[in-house]
Design a protein around this motif. Structure first.
Motif, PDB file in Angstrom:
ATOM      1  N   PHE A   1       0.804  -1.221   0.000  1.00 46.61           N
ATOM      2  CA  PHE A   1       0.000   0.000   0.000  1.00 46.61           C
ATOM      3  C   PHE A   1       0.841   1.277   0.000  1.00 46.61           C
ATOM      4  O   PHE A   1       0.389   2.324   0.430  1.00 46.61           O
ATOM      5  N   GLY A   2       2.082   1.151  -0.453  1.00 44.08           N
ATOM      6  CA  GLY A   2       2.951   2.322  -0.483  1.00 44.08           C
ATOM      7  C   GLY A   2       3.437   2.747   0.883  1.00 44.08           C
ATOM      8  O   GLY A   2       3.962   3.861   1.039  1.00 44.08           O
ATOM      9  N   TYR A   3       3.317   1.870   1.884  1.00 42.91           N
ATOM     10  CA  TYR A   3       3.707   2.240   3.248  1.00 42.91           C
ATOM     11  C   TYR A   3       5.190   2.604   3.338  1.00 42.91           C
ATOM     12  O   TYR A   3       5.574   3.466   4.134  1.00 42.91           O
ATOM     13  N   ASP A   4       6.027   1.935   2.546  1.00 38.74           N
ATOM     14  CA  ASP A   4       7.456   2.250   2.604  1.00 38.74           C
ATOM     15  C   ASP A   4       7.719   3.676   2.117  1.00 38.74           C
ATOM     16  O   ASP A   4       8.511   4.409   2.716  1.00 38.74           O
ATOM     17  N   HIS A   5       7.024   4.097   1.066  1.00 37.16           N
ATOM     18  CA  HIS A   5       7.179   5.464   0.563  1.00 37.16           C
ATOM     19  C   HIS A   5       6.591   6.480   1.545  1.00 37.16           C
ATOM     20  O   HIS A   5       7.139   7.573   1.725  1.00 37.16           O
ATOM     21  N   ILE A   6       5.484   6.104   2.174  1.00 39.38           N
ATOM     22  CA  ILE A   6       4.845   6.987   3.157  1.00 39.38           C
ATOM     23  C   ILE A   6       5.775   7.197   4.357  1.00 39.38           C
ATOM     24  O   ILE A   6       5.955   8.324   4.834  1.00 39.38           O
ATOM     25  N   ALA A   7       6.390   6.112   4.822  1.00 40.06           N
ATOM     26  CA  ALA A   7       7.314   6.212   5.956  1.00 40.06           C
ATOM     27  C   ALA A   7       8.507   7.095   5.626  1.00 40.06           C
ATOM     28  O   ALA A   7       8.950   7.903   6.455  1.00 40.06           O
TER      29      ALA A   7
ATOM     30  N   SER B   1     -13.626  -5.569   6.808  1.00 36.40           N
ATOM     31  CA  SER B   1     -12.277  -5.062   7.026  1.00 36.40           C
ATOM     32  C   SER B   1     -11.946  -3.987   5.992  1.00 36.40           C
ATOM     33  O   SER B   1     -12.454  -4.007   4.864  1.00 36.40           O
ATOM     34  N   ASN B   2     -11.106  -3.042   6.380  1.00 36.58           N
ATOM     35  CA  ASN B   2     -10.681  -1.947   5.521  1.00 36.58           C
ATOM     36  C   ASN B   2      -9.204  -1.674   5.763  1.00 36.58           C
ATOM     37  O   ASN B   2      -8.694  -1.929   6.855  1.00 36.58           O
ATOM     38  N   ILE B   3      -8.525  -1.132   4.746  1.00 38.67           N
ATOM     39  CA  ILE B   3      -7.219  -0.531   4.974  1.00 38.67           C
ATOM     40  C   ILE B   3      -7.515   0.916   5.343  1.00 38.67           C
ATOM     41  O   ILE B   3      -7.795   1.749   4.491  1.00 38.67           O
ATOM     42  N   VAL B   4      -7.504   1.208   6.625  1.00 38.44           N
ATOM     43  CA  VAL B   4      -7.989   2.483   7.160  1.00 38.44           C
ATOM     44  C   VAL B   4      -6.871   3.512   7.163  1.00 38.44           C
ATOM     45  O   VAL B   4      -5.714   3.200   7.455  1.00 38.44           O
ATOM     46  N   LEU B   5      -7.254   4.748   6.847  1.00 41.07           N
ATOM     47  CA  LEU B   5      -6.336   5.881   6.949  1.00 41.07           C
ATOM     48  C   LEU B   5      -7.020   6.991   7.729  1.00 41.07           C
ATOM     49  O   LEU B   5      -8.080   7.475   7.332  1.00 41.07           O
ATOM     50  N   VAL B   6      -6.434   7.384   8.854  1.00 41.39           N
ATOM     51  CA  VAL B   6      -6.890   8.548   9.615  1.00 41.39           C
ATOM     52  C   VAL B   6      -5.719   9.510   9.690  1.00 41.39           C
ATOM     53  O   VAL B   6      -4.591   9.106   9.978  1.00 41.39           O
ATOM     54  N   ALA B   7      -5.972  10.774   9.389  1.00 38.44           N
ATOM     55  CA  ALA B   7      -4.861  11.731   9.329  1.00 38.44           C
ATOM     56  C   ALA B   7      -5.386  13.155   9.364  1.00 38.44           C
ATOM     57  O   ALA B   7      -6.586  13.403   9.178  1.00 38.44           O
TER      58      ALA B   7
ATOM     59  N   LEU C   1      -2.530   9.841   0.416  1.00 40.94           N
ATOM     60  CA  LEU C   1      -3.289   9.326  -0.730  1.00 40.94           C
ATOM     61  C   LEU C   1      -2.497   9.483  -2.018  1.00 40.94           C
ATOM     62  O   LEU C   1      -2.482   8.590  -2.876  1.00 40.94           O
ATOM     63  N   ALA C   2      -1.815  10.621  -2.167  1.00 38.58           N
ATOM     64  CA  ALA C   2      -1.027  10.862  -3.377  1.00 38.58           C
ATOM     65  C   ALA C   2       0.115   9.851  -3.491  1.00 38.58           C
ATOM     66  O   ALA C   2       0.396   9.322  -4.571  1.00 38.58           O
ATOM     67  N   LEU C   3       0.769   9.557  -2.362  1.00 38.34           N
ATOM     68  CA  LEU C   3       1.877   8.584  -2.376  1.00 38.34           C
ATOM     69  C   LEU C   3       1.367   7.176  -2.662  1.00 38.34           C
ATOM     70  O   LEU C   3       1.992   6.419  -3.402  1.00 38.34           O
ATOM     71  N   HIS C   4       0.232   6.834  -2.084  1.00 41.12           N
ATOM     72  CA  HIS C   4      -0.347   5.502  -2.318  1.00 41.12           C
ATOM     73  C   HIS C   4      -0.712   5.340  -3.778  1.00 41.12           C
ATOM     74  O   HIS C   4      -0.423   4.300  -4.395  1.00 41.12           O
TER      75      HIS C   4
END
Length: 261
Positions: A172-178, A241-247, A256-259
């Motif tokens: 889910f692009g988590y590495d880029h987000i981190a 179930s969801n891949i949840v994003l709270v921010a 969202l743009a990175l994902h």
């Protein structure tokens, strides 16, 4: 069905009393040897406390609210197919691995939605004896202290909290987000992670969650003006179930743009 403000306040205060009792029982149980089992895999733990807490909460909800439908983690709720009427969400121990192995960074969570509209949410930080609670009609509180909306910082200005397993495998692009964040952390539990975002200690949090993992946090976060969606920016499905994003709103757009890229 629309509840009046005093009715919402009455529900809030009633659940706070339940959580006070649950905290006492949970802290006492932590002094004894836990009975620990597994569910879907060896990392998906369940304890005697999870089950006892859920039974107690569900009993209290059914006695208090004759219209209640309950979605809960350990199988003592209903097989709910829609969000009509009063739907309660119960997570009796959120972060069971943390509860078993660290004895901290876990929570008890309850939420009430009526006709798919968020009404009230409660996240009890058991160890620190703090309940984060409230909803759109009454605001959000840490115990009795009213919380103000956190600063609308960008991803680059703050810490992001992510699912460790999905970060490890670059999902889910988590590495880029981190990499794009000022810093990143892995907490391993939804409730404590939601708390950090609503308190302004983190600009965002994303993980795969079940409804009982995100229902309470979504109520509190949205009440404080934060953005809550799935990882594609769509509204959450409250019964799966969801891949949840709270921010924060700015960090939400950044993530969202990175994902999507």
């Amino acid at each position: 069905m629309t509840l009046r403000r005093f009715e919402i306040q009455d529900i809030d205060q009633t659940v706070l009393l339940w959580l006070e009792e649950l905290r006492t029982k949970t802290i006492a149980a932590m002094q004894d040897e836990l009975t620990v089992g597994t569910k879907s895999d060896v990392r998906d733990l369940v304890t005697n406390v999870d089950r006892a807490n859920e039974k107690l909460i569900n009993q209290k909800i059914r006695a208090y609210d004759s219209e209640a439908h309950i979605v809960s983690e350990e199988g003592f709720g209903d097989q709910q197919r829609d969000m009509k009427g009063h739907v309660w969400f119960v997570d009796p121990i959120d972060g069971t691995m943390n509860f078993v192995k660290e004895r901290e960074e876990f929570a008890i969570m309850i939420a009430l939605y009526i006709d798919n509209q968020p009404v009230l949410g409660w996240i009890l930080d058991v160890v620190n004896n703090t309940v984060y609670h409230g909803g759109p009609e009454i605001g959000v509180f840490a115990n009795q202290l009213r919380l103000t909306p956190p600063m609308d910082e960008s991803l680059a200005q703050g810490i992001v909290l992510l699912s460790g397993a999905r970060l490890l495998y670059g999902m889910f692009g988590y590495d880029h987000i981190a990499k794009a964040a000022l810093g990143y952390r892995v907490i391993g539990a939804a409730g404590p992670s939601f708390i950090r975002v609503i308190r302004g200690q983190a600009v965002g949090y994303s993980s795969k969650m079940m409804p009982w993992d995100f229902a309470a946090g979504q109520v509190l976060a949205k009440t404080l003006g934060l953005s809550v969606s799935d990882i594609d920016g769509q509204p959450l499905d409250m019964l799966s179930s969801n891949i949840v994003l709270v921010a924060t709103n700015r960090a939400h757009r950044d993530i969202l743009a990175l994902h999507k890229s």
